[in-house]
Design a protein around this motif. Sequence first.
Motif, PDB file in Angstrom:
ATOM      1  N   THR A 135       0.862  -1.185   0.000  1.00 54.69           N
ATOM      2  CA  THR A 135       0.000   0.000   0.000  1.00 54.69           C
ATOM      3  C   THR A 135       0.896   1.232   0.000  1.00 54.69           C
ATOM      4  O   THR A 135       2.074   1.152   0.352  1.00 54.69           O
ATOM      5  CB  THR A 135      -0.927   0.091   1.238  1.00 54.69           C
ATOM      6  N   LEU A 136       0.298   2.349  -0.372  1.00 56.08           N
ATOM      7  CA  LEU A 136       1.016   3.622  -0.316  1.00 56.08           C
ATOM      8  C   LEU A 136       0.371   4.507   0.734  1.00 56.08           C
ATOM      9  O   LEU A 136      -0.833   4.400   0.996  1.00 56.08           O
ATOM     10  CB  LEU A 136       0.956   4.326  -1.672  1.00 56.08           C
ATOM     11  N   HIS A 137       1.172   5.373   1.316  1.00 57.76           N
ATOM     12  CA  HIS A 137       0.671   6.385   2.236  1.00 57.76           C
ATOM     13  C   HIS A 137       0.958   7.755   1.656  1.00 57.76           C
ATOM     14  O   HIS A 137       2.053   8.003   1.172  1.00 57.76           O
ATOM     15  CB  HIS A 137       1.391   6.285   3.586  1.00 57.76           C
ATOM     16  N   ALA A 138      -0.030   8.622   1.715  1.00 54.45           N
ATOM     17  CA  ALA A 138       0.165   9.981   1.210  1.00 54.45           C
ATOM     18  C   ALA A 138      -0.034  10.980   2.336  1.00 54.45           C
ATOM     19  O   ALA A 138      -0.756  10.712   3.305  1.00 54.45           O
ATOM     20  CB  ALA A 138      -0.832  10.261   0.095  1.00 54.45           C
ATOM     21  N   GLU A 139       0.631  12.110   2.198  1.00 59.82           N
ATOM     22  CA  GLU A 139       0.338  13.245   3.081  1.00 59.82           C
ATOM     23  C   GLU A 139      -0.186  14.363   2.191  1.00 59.82           C
ATOM     24  O   GLU A 139       0.382  14.627   1.122  1.00 59.82           O
ATOM     25  CB  GLU A 139       1.604  13.724   3.798  1.00 59.82           C
ATOM     26  N   TYR A 140      -1.256  15.007   2.623  1.00 52.35           N
ATOM     27  CA  TYR A 140      -1.828  16.121   1.870  1.00 52.35           C
ATOM     28  C   TYR A 140      -1.764  17.371   2.723  1.00 52.35           C
ATOM     29  O   TYR A 140      -1.987  17.317   3.948  1.00 52.35           O
ATOM     30  CB  TYR A 140      -3.288  15.829   1.512  1.00 52.35           C
ATOM     31  N   THR A 141      -1.458  18.481   2.088  1.00 55.57           N
ATOM     32  CA  THR A 141      -1.511  19.764   2.768  1.00 55.57           C
ATOM     33  C   THR A 141      -2.498  20.635   2.009  1.00 55.57           C
ATOM     34  O   THR A 141      -2.352  20.837   0.786  1.00 55.57           O
ATOM     35  CB  THR A 141      -0.112  20.420   2.812  1.00 55.57           C
ATOM     36  N   ILE A 142      -3.503  21.095   2.711  1.00 50.90           N
ATOM     37  CA  ILE A 142      -4.573  21.848   2.067  1.00 50.90           C
ATOM     38  C   ILE A 142      -4.530  23.286   2.569  1.00 50.90           C
ATOM     39  O   ILE A 142      -4.656  23.529   3.773  1.00 50.90           O
ATOM     40  CB  ILE A 142      -5.948  21.218   2.382  1.00 50.90           C
ATOM     41  N   GLY A 275      -0.493   9.762   6.371  1.00 56.23           N
ATOM     42  CA  GLY A 275      -0.950   8.373   6.484  1.00 56.23           C
ATOM     43  C   GLY A 275      -2.275   8.159   5.782  1.00 56.23           C
ATOM     44  O   GLY A 275      -3.078   7.316   6.158  1.00 56.23           O
ATOM     45  N   ARG A 276      -2.516   8.954   4.727  1.00 54.84           N
ATOM     46  CA  ARG A 276      -3.806   8.903   4.037  1.00 54.84           C
ATOM     47  C   ARG A 276      -3.723   8.007   2.793  1.00 54.84           C
ATOM     48  O   ARG A 276      -2.629   7.734   2.282  1.00 54.84           O
ATOM     49  CB  ARG A 276      -4.219  10.323   3.597  1.00 54.84           C
ATOM     50  N   PRO A 277      -4.880   7.579   2.272  1.00 58.18           N
ATOM     51  CA  PRO A 277      -4.867   6.764   1.050  1.00 58.18           C
ATOM     52  C   PRO A 277      -4.487   7.606  -0.164  1.00 58.18           C
ATOM     53  O   PRO A 277      -4.680   8.823  -0.160  1.00 58.18           O
ATOM     54  CB  PRO A 277      -6.323   6.289   0.942  1.00 58.18           C
ATOM     55  N   VAL A 278      -3.992   6.945  -1.220  1.00 63.04           N
ATOM     56  CA  VAL A 278      -3.599   7.697  -2.417  1.00 63.04           C
ATOM     57  C   VAL A 278      -4.808   8.143  -3.238  1.00 63.04           C
ATOM     58  O   VAL A 278      -4.702   9.053  -4.042  1.00 63.04           O
ATOM     59  CB  VAL A 278      -2.641   6.889  -3.328  1.00 63.04           C
ATOM     60  N   TRP A 296       3.722  14.354   0.429  1.00 61.22           N
ATOM     61  CA  TRP A 296       4.539  13.183   0.762  1.00 61.22           C
ATOM     62  C   TRP A 296       3.872  11.973   0.144  1.00 61.22           C
ATOM     63  O   TRP A 296       2.642  11.870   0.149  1.00 61.22           O
ATOM     64  CB  TRP A 296       4.608  13.026   2.289  1.00 61.22           C
ATOM     65  N   LEU A 297       4.674  11.071  -0.378  1.00 56.72           N
ATOM     66  CA  LEU A 297       4.131   9.810  -0.886  1.00 56.72           C
ATOM     67  C   LEU A 297       5.165   8.736  -0.617  1.00 56.72           C
ATOM     68  O   LEU A 297       6.329   8.889  -1.001  1.00 56.72           O
ATOM     69  CB  LEU A 297       3.854   9.917  -2.389  1.00 56.72           C
ATOM     70  N   SER A 298       4.772   7.683   0.047  1.00 60.65           N
ATOM     71  CA  SER A 298       5.750   6.656   0.395  1.00 60.65           C
ATOM     72  C   SER A 298       5.055   5.310   0.541  1.00 60.65           C
ATOM     73  O   SER A 298       3.823   5.236   0.557  1.00 60.65           O
ATOM     74  CB  SER A 298       6.418   7.049   1.714  1.00 60.65           C
ATOM     75  N   ASP A 299       5.874   4.253   0.651  1.00 59.87           N
ATOM     76  CA  ASP A 299       5.280   2.937   0.884  1.00 59.87           C
ATOM     77  C   ASP A 299       4.593   2.932   2.249  1.00 59.87           C
ATOM     78  O   ASP A 299       5.031   3.608   3.176  1.00 59.87           O
ATOM     79  CB  ASP A 299       6.371   1.855   0.832  1.00 59.87           C
ATOM     80  N   GLY A 300       3.514   2.182   2.335  1.00 57.32           N
ATOM     81  CA  GLY A 300       2.803   2.048   3.612  1.00 57.32           C
ATOM     82  C   GLY A 300       3.029   0.662   4.178  1.00 57.32           C
ATOM     83  O   GLY A 300       4.107   0.355   4.681  1.00 57.32           O
ATOM     84  N   GLY A 373      -3.538  -3.533  -4.687  1.00 53.34           N
ATOM     85  CA  GLY A 373      -3.202  -2.132  -4.955  1.00 53.34           C
ATOM     86  C   GLY A 373      -2.085  -1.963  -5.963  1.00 53.34           C
ATOM     87  O   GLY A 373      -1.852  -0.865  -6.465  1.00 53.34           O
ATOM     88  N   VAL A 374      -1.363  -3.037  -6.262  1.00 48.21           N
ATOM     89  CA  VAL A 374      -0.257  -2.993  -7.230  1.00 48.21           C
ATOM     90  C   VAL A 374      -0.575  -4.056  -8.274  1.00 48.21           C
ATOM     91  O   VAL A 374      -0.985  -5.165  -7.920  1.00 48.21           O
ATOM     92  CB  VAL A 374       1.089  -3.338  -6.533  1.00 48.21           C
ATOM     93  N   SER A 375      -0.408  -3.707  -9.556  1.00 51.38           N
ATOM     94  CA  SER A 375      -0.798  -4.673 -10.592  1.00 51.38           C
ATOM     95  C   SER A 375       0.393  -5.527 -11.017  1.00 51.38           C
ATOM     96  O   SER A 375       1.544  -5.106 -10.949  1.00 51.38           O
ATOM     97  CB  SER A 375      -1.381  -3.939 -11.803  1.00 51.38           C
ATOM     98  N   PHE A 376       0.065  -6.736 -11.477  1.00 48.48           N
ATOM     99  CA  PHE A 376       1.104  -7.612 -12.031  1.00 48.48           C
ATOM    100  C   PHE A 376       1.734  -6.952 -13.251  1.00 48.48           C
ATOM    101  O   PHE A 376       2.933  -7.071 -13.479  1.00 48.48           O
ATOM    102  CB  PHE A 376       0.490  -8.957 -12.460  1.00 48.48           C
TER     103      PHE A 376
END
Length: 412
Positions: A135-142, A275-278, A296-300, A373-376
Amino acid sequence: MGIQIRSIAPSEFLQWAAVLALAFTETSPKDERERWKREWEDESQIGRCLAAVEGRDIVGTAASECFDLTLPGPAVTQASGVTAVGVVPTHRRQGILTRLMQHEMDGAAERGEAVAILYASETLIYGRFGFGPATLHAEYTIATDRPDFIDPTPPPGTLRIIDGQTALKILPPVADRHVAVQPGAIRRSAPWWNAWIEEGKPQDGMSERFYVTYANPDGDVEGYAAYRGKGDWSRGYAHDTIRVNHLIATTDRAYSALWRYLITLDLAGEVTASGRPVDETLRWLLADSRRMRTTWLSDGLWVRLVSVPAALESRRYTAEGALRIGVRDAFRPENSGTYLLHGGPDGARCRRDAGAPDIELDVARLGSVYLGGVSFSRLARAGHVAERSSGAVQRADAMFSSPIEPWCPTSF
Ligand SMILES: CC(C)(COP(=O)(O)OP(=O)(O)OC[C@H]1O[C@@H](n2cnc3c(N)ncnc32)[C@H](O)[C@@H]1OP(=O)(O)O)[C@@H](O)C(=O)NCCC(=O)NCCS
């Protein structure tokens, strides 16, 4: 002197936790370690704490916690959540983690936990042990200077601010309903909730944690947000930072109502949520969606199939199909081989098979695709999946894909 790997006694927990803090070069105040001990005693978790011991000294630590992990379907499996991994700086790169991970994986297999999961401090550590990022974790700044939503009408219902003790009663069933349908999510235990609420005091220069719930017009709570704030008047006007700790919604209206609440808080200049979804839907609700930046975007969550057939049988598959999967597993060679998987929306069967594989991949890559969440095909383009029969990668994608992006909102 030889190194022995063994479980710790409850009386060793504080020493064990101090060694972990040393490995992370972190301070670990005694009251924090004592709180952690209470939490793990309540969960009978201390028996799952491993130590690498040299003489009387603990030089390495690892532990695991059994979680109900939601899989595509939705379905649930018991997963071994590996955590608290550390080796003291004087003993690194001597194979201690490797031995701890062998014990962890053997323990998971003995307990019938077909899958292991973890969060990695560094990307290069766990691939060799068969874990892949799933999974990926994103951070958003609004930026809150243009907080308009495309639909100006807020959903009907009620927002209510509650204190920590009330949150302890109201939030867990809401979170459980979310976990039940969210692939990649883990169910949180009562001791986890107690510890989380206890951590709600002011920290890192930020306010205490505030809790807000959304209830539909019938009064049913459908979501909540937990956040802290930090005042900033350095510009001569208020530009506070709001840090969203959790935002969990079981309905679209709860999601929209809670985000509206956060983005329109008086004095706020920006709202940060990590720690949010992509696939954060907020982008599609905001009139000026560029005000929402991915900062921010990183592996979760990382996933490891401890027992390949049991893990593949535990989940459901979006498209009905059959696939022969050739798996290489250097760390647990008993897993290596070819498996015939028959899967569909109602269930799956998987067993070893003597036929030629349709696709071949390393067990860590199978961990990456496991939650959907990741394709072959993406991994094949990167050279990580070999297609041995024509169309097999496309078939695998159709079977394994998840209509809901996997996401784990809980760290451990
Ligand atoms: C990460 C850590 C636990 C590794 O422990 P260790 O006992 O040194 O690991 P091992 O000796 O068993 O290493 C096994 C292999 O992994 C490699 N490796 C270990 N840690 C690595 C890292 N951080 N980056 C890259 N490679 C690493 C080693 O080089 C070794 O490779 P080799 O088999 O090709 O020689 C230790 O360095 C540590 O405590 N780091 C700080 C805390 C931390 O990050 N913990 C992990 C939490 S998720």
